[in-house]
Design a protein around this motif. Structure first.
Motif, mmCIF file in Angstrom:
data_model
loop_
_atom_site.group_PDB
_atom_site.id
_atom_site.type_symbol
_atom_site.label_atom_id
_atom_site.label_comp_id
_atom_site.label_asym_id
_atom_site.label_seq_id
_atom_site.Cartn_x
_atom_site.Cartn_y
_atom_site.Cartn_z
ATOM 1 N N PHE A 121 0.264 -13.756 1.926
ATOM 2 C CA PHE A 121 -0.938 -14.239 2.601
ATOM 3 C C PHE A 121 -1.861 -13.067 2.957
ATOM 4 N N PRO A 122 -3.178 -13.310 2.946
ATOM 5 C CA PRO A 122 -4.085 -12.299 3.501
ATOM 6 C C PRO A 122 -3.802 -12.131 4.997
ATOM 7 N N GLN A 123 -4.097 -10.968 5.523
ATOM 8 C CA GLN A 123 -3.790 -10.700 6.923
ATOM 9 C C GLN A 123 -4.501 -11.677 7.860
ATOM 10 N N ALA A 124 -5.713 -12.088 7.516
ATOM 11 C CA ALA A 124 -6.446 -13.037 8.371
ATOM 12 C C ALA A 124 -5.680 -14.357 8.506
ATOM 13 N N LEU A 125 -5.053 -14.812 7.415
ATOM 14 C CA LEU A 125 -4.273 -16.049 7.473
ATOM 15 C C LEU A 125 -3.002 -15.842 8.288
ATOM 16 N N GLN A 126 -2.355 -14.703 8.131
ATOM 17 C CA GLN A 126 -1.173 -14.394 8.945
ATOM 18 C C GLN A 126 -1.514 -14.496 10.431
ATOM 19 N N LEU A 151 11.277 -4.547 0.246
ATOM 20 C CA LEU A 151 9.866 -4.940 0.180
ATOM 21 C C LEU A 151 9.183 -4.793 1.540
ATOM 22 N N HIS A 152 9.988 -4.802 2.609
ATOM 23 C CA HIS A 152 9.411 -4.643 3.949
ATOM 24 C C HIS A 152 8.832 -3.244 4.163
ATOM 25 N N LEU A 153 9.166 -2.313 3.265
ATOM 26 C CA LEU A 153 8.647 -0.951 3.369
ATOM 27 C C LEU A 153 7.305 -0.773 2.666
ATOM 28 N N LEU A 154 6.928 -1.750 1.851
ATOM 29 C CA LEU A 154 5.635 -1.700 1.180
ATOM 30 C C LEU A 154 4.521 -1.937 2.199
ATOM 31 N N PRO A 155 3.278 -1.572 1.873
ATOM 32 C CA PRO A 155 2.192 -1.723 2.859
ATOM 33 C C PRO A 155 2.090 -3.117 3.466
ATOM 34 N N GLY A 156 2.182 -4.171 2.642
ATOM 35 C CA GLY A 156 2.082 -5.530 3.177
ATOM 36 C C GLY A 156 3.202 -5.846 4.157
ATOM 37 N N GLY A 157 4.405 -5.392 3.857
ATOM 38 C CA GLY A 157 5.546 -5.613 4.741
ATOM 39 C C GLY A 157 5.411 -4.857 6.046
ATOM 40 N N ARG A 158 4.930 -3.616 5.967
ATOM 41 C CA ARG A 158 4.742 -2.812 7.184
ATOM 42 C C ARG A 158 3.659 -3.412 8.071
ATOM 43 N N HIS A 159 2.562 -3.878 7.454
ATOM 44 C CA HIS A 159 1.483 -4.487 8.234
ATOM 45 C C HIS A 159 1.957 -5.755 8.937
ATOM 46 N N PHE A 160 2.788 -6.547 8.244
ATOM 47 C CA PHE A 160 3.269 -7.781 8.879
ATOM 48 C C PHE A 160 4.171 -7.462 10.065
ATOM 49 N N ARG A 161 5.058 -6.480 9.923
ATOM 50 C CA ARG A 161 5.926 -6.111 11.044
ATOM 51 C C ARG A 161 5.086 -5.621 12.230
#
Length: 195
Positions: A121-126, A151-161
């Motif tokens: 998901f885009p960050q805005a939707l998250q 995968l949690h270490l990739l940019p998207g995973g880090r941003h979600f955490r």
């Protein structure tokens, strides 16, 4: 419900389905344990899909508890309604569902279990989903979701955490890795303060 159904829906709409195979029972058990579902009065499941996690919730949910499942996929919702006739499933986006029509004034969910593909998901939707759903947690309640190990270490995973860590009035922890899942995964547990 078969893995073939899940894979077919993934191919038809991969952005909403988010995975090519359902979660394992081992991961489902870890999520249910982390969310304390066996002691919950009200449970919300986001993105139940083919019911891999729903089945484990069903097996340990107290008979007096209420359950609501929200999924965007009409095929999944129809199949889940037939499979679990005592639970309620609605074809709806989590960020726009009218929780006030389902919860009585002052009530909240003791457990929110999410199988949503957050990093797709885009960050805005998250943000929209979390800001609409997390306020519905009862004091002391838990929101749980999983992330694929590595995968949690990739940019998207880090941003979600980081997004989970910034949720006001909550604490975040992670479980150990469930290696018996494809791919291996762990669970994020966001717990609302009891105050």
């Amino acid at each position: 419900m078969s893995a073939a159904t899940f894979a077919r829906e993934f191919l038809r709409n991969w952005k909403d389905t988010g995975a090519i195979v359902p979660s394992s029972r081992a991961l489902a058990h870890r999520m249910i344990e982390a969310a304390n579902v066996p002691h919950a009065r009200r449970v919300l499941e986001l993105g139940p899909g083919t019911g891999a996690i729903t089945e484990v919730i069903h097996d340990c949910l107290p008979s007096s508890a209420q359950f609501l499942g929200l999924d965007l996929n009409e095929v999944f919702v129809r199949q889940l309604q037939r499979r679990f006739p005592n639970h309620e499933f609605v074809c709806s986006a989590a960020q726009s569902f009218d929780f006030d029509s389902w919860l009585n004034h002052g009530e909240g969910f003791d457990a929110i279990v999410s199988g949503l593909p957050w990093t797709a998901f885009p960050q805005a939707l998250q943000i929209d989903i979390l800001h609409h759903v997390l306020p519905r947690l009862a004091p002391g309640g838990c929101f749980v979701t999983f992330a694929y190990w590595g995968l949690h270490l990739l940019p998207g995973g880090r941003h979600f955490r980081e997004l989970l860590q910034r949720q006001e009035g909550t604490t975040l922890r992670m479980t150990s890795v469930v290696w018996r899942n494809t791919p291996p995964a762990f669970v994020y547990v966001v717990q609302r303060s009891r105050q």
